[in-house]
Design a protein around this motif. Structure first.
Motif, PDB file in Angstrom:
ATOM      1  N   ILE A 120       0.821  -1.215   0.000  1.00 30.16           N
ATOM      2  CA  ILE A 120       0.000   0.000   0.000  1.00 30.16           C
ATOM      3  C   ILE A 120       0.852   1.260   0.000  1.00 30.16           C
ATOM      4  N   LEU A 121       2.058   1.192   0.546  1.00 27.69           N
ATOM      5  CA  LEU A 121       2.901   2.383   0.587  1.00 27.69           C
ATOM      6  C   LEU A 121       3.557   2.666  -0.765  1.00 27.69           C
ATOM      7  N   SER A 122       3.471   1.733  -1.688  1.00 24.62           N
ATOM      8  CA  SER A 122       3.845   2.009  -3.073  1.00 24.62           C
ATOM      9  C   SER A 122       2.619   2.416  -3.885  1.00 24.62           C
ATOM     10  N   THR A 123       1.521   1.714  -3.658  1.00 27.45           N
ATOM     11  CA  THR A 123       0.291   2.009  -4.390  1.00 27.45           C
ATOM     12  C   THR A 123      -0.175   3.432  -4.137  1.00 27.45           C
ATOM     13  N   LEU A 153       8.259   8.078  -1.296  1.00 24.22           N
ATOM     14  CA  LEU A 153       7.601   7.676  -0.055  1.00 24.22           C
ATOM     15  C   LEU A 153       7.471   6.154   0.009  1.00 24.22           C
ATOM     16  N   ALA A 154       7.428   5.524  -1.163  1.00 25.65           N
ATOM     17  CA  ALA A 154       7.336   4.058  -1.214  1.00 25.65           C
ATOM     18  C   ALA A 154       8.549   3.387  -0.586  1.00 25.65           C
ATOM     19  N   LEU A 155       9.658   4.105  -0.499  1.00 22.72           N
ATOM     20  CA  LEU A 155      10.887   3.539   0.062  1.00 22.72           C
ATOM     21  C   LEU A 155      11.035   3.832   1.547  1.00 22.72           C
ATOM     22  N   SER A 156      10.066   4.528   2.131  1.00 27.11           N
ATOM     23  CA  SER A 156      10.149   4.900   3.540  1.00 27.11           C
ATOM     24  C   SER A 156       9.665   3.755   4.426  1.00 27.11           C
ATOM     25  N   THR A 157       9.736   3.994   5.724  1.00 28.20           N
ATOM     26  CA  THR A 157       9.300   2.982   6.697  1.00 28.20           C
ATOM     27  C   THR A 157       7.893   3.263   7.219  1.00 28.20           C
ATOM     28  N   ASP A 163       4.606   2.148  10.521  1.00 28.05           N
ATOM     29  CA  ASP A 163       3.722   2.980  11.330  1.00 28.05           C
ATOM     30  C   ASP A 163       2.273   2.514  11.172  1.00 28.05           C
ATOM     31  N   VAL A 164       1.915   2.146   9.948  1.00 26.15           N
ATOM     32  CA  VAL A 164       0.547   1.690   9.677  1.00 26.15           C
ATOM     33  C   VAL A 164       0.271   0.379  10.415  1.00 26.15           C
ATOM     34  N   ILE A 165       1.213  -0.552  10.338  1.00 26.33           N
ATOM     35  CA  ILE A 165       1.056  -1.820  11.055  1.00 26.33           C
ATOM     36  C   ILE A 165       0.989  -1.569  12.554  1.00 26.33           C
TER      37      ILE A 165
END
Length: 325
Positions: free
Chosen positions: A68-71, A240-244, A248-250
């Motif tokens: 989702i952080l890439s999408t 942002l897709a490469l961030s951690t 945080d979402v999990i």
């Protein structure tokens, strides 16, 4: 001890901690209660919460979505690229929507039919989405919103009756997800799949198509989060897709009380977890803690949350055989 822990309500504990942290930061940290900081806090919490709703749907169904952080940034950046190139906003949104639906279908197919574990399928898909986006959709890292008076640009930066629009979008997404999970048959199927996949198949739940629907919904919510972020910040960066941030979402989901074993928890848990993590991240930023220190603290909190989840929601032998995400 496990019996005593099971009697605790994790949701209430986390909410109480969030309130205490807010009060402490308000008293001890200069600028925490400033209008600018609270606006930043609300925007960040809203985006984190929207993504948390998506992740909750995955985990409740005994899955996980690391893509989702890439999408989110790739789809939103492509939408802005199309709009900046002269395409009507409505048509650009349809294109971005088609893209995220395709991502969700591929994720679901890999998990349901190819039977790749969700954690590996979505991790690989996240890399594919980012690479595909950079190669064919948005070759530049940062894409900015154009100047315009359309309602679209107010999604992340406007106000309705004095309430910041990101909060309203978060509330709408949370409400829609709550109604879907609690009142509609597909939502109840997701709970059944998460509680016991084998029993779900035996009772006639179409598990494989439901997994695909599950990941399509998750991808659509990721697009919504991307639009909110892009219009709140006047642009979005695909790196942002490469961030951690996915951790945080999990953390929001697990800390809020949704069990990793699946089949338990709800959207209210996401809201509570989002409040705590949003306040904590904002406070650490004001305290000027380095990125490394923040990452260590978040990692420790995530580890403690997973330990608490293991004690509060212990796996039996059947769960251990079928519950790996």
């Amino acid at each position: 001890m496990a019996a005593m822990l099971r009697g605790l309500n994790q949701e209430r504990i986390v909410f109480t901690i969030a309130v205490v942290l807010f009060v402490l930061f308000s008293v001890l940290l200069p600028g925490f209660l400033s209008a600018g900081n609270l606006l930043s806090l609300i925007q960040n919490v809203s985006i984190l919460g929207i993504l948390g709703v998506a992740m909750a749907i995955a985990i409740i169904g005994r899955g996980i979505d690391l893509s989702i952080l890439s999408t989110m940034p790739v789809s939103a950046a492509w939408l802005l690229t199309l709009v900046n190139g002269g395409m009507p906003i409505g048509l650009a949104f349809v294109c971005a929507l088609g893209f995220v639906i395709a991502v969700g279908i591929i994720n679901g197919t890999l998990i349901a039919y190819v039977e790749i574990p969700a954690i590996f399928a979505t991790l690989a898909m996240g890399i594919v989405v980012y690479g595909f986006g950079k190669a064919f959709m948005t070759p530049i890292d940062a894409v900015y919103t154009g100047r315009g008076e359309s309602w679209f640009y107010a999604i992340g930066s406007g106000r309705v009756l004095g309430i910041p629009s990101p909060v309203i979008v978060f509330a709408l997404v949370a409400a829609a997800a709550f109604l879907f999970l609690r009142t509609l048959k597909p939502g109840r199927f997701i709970y059944g799949m998460g509680d016991n996949p084998l029993a779900a198949r035996v009772t006639g739940i179409p598990v494989r198509p439901m997994i695909i629907l599950q990941y399509v919904i998750i991808s659509i919510i990721a697009l919504i989060a991307g639009i909110v972020m892009a219009t709140a910040l006047a642009g979005i960066n695909t790196r942002l897709a490469l961030s951690t941030m996915v951790y945080d979402v999990i953390l929001v989901v697990v800390l809020g009380g949704i069990g990793l074993a699946g089949g338990k928890g709800g959207i209210r848990n996401v809201v509570v977890g989002t409040l705590l993590i949003g306040i904590l991240l904002n406070g650490m930023t004001i305290m000027n803690l380095t990125y490394t220190v923040q990452s260590i603290l978040k990692s420790v909190i995530l580890l403690l949350a997973i330990v608490a989840d293991t004690l509060l929601n212990p796996r039996d032998e059947q769960t251990a055989q079928h519950g790996d995400i």
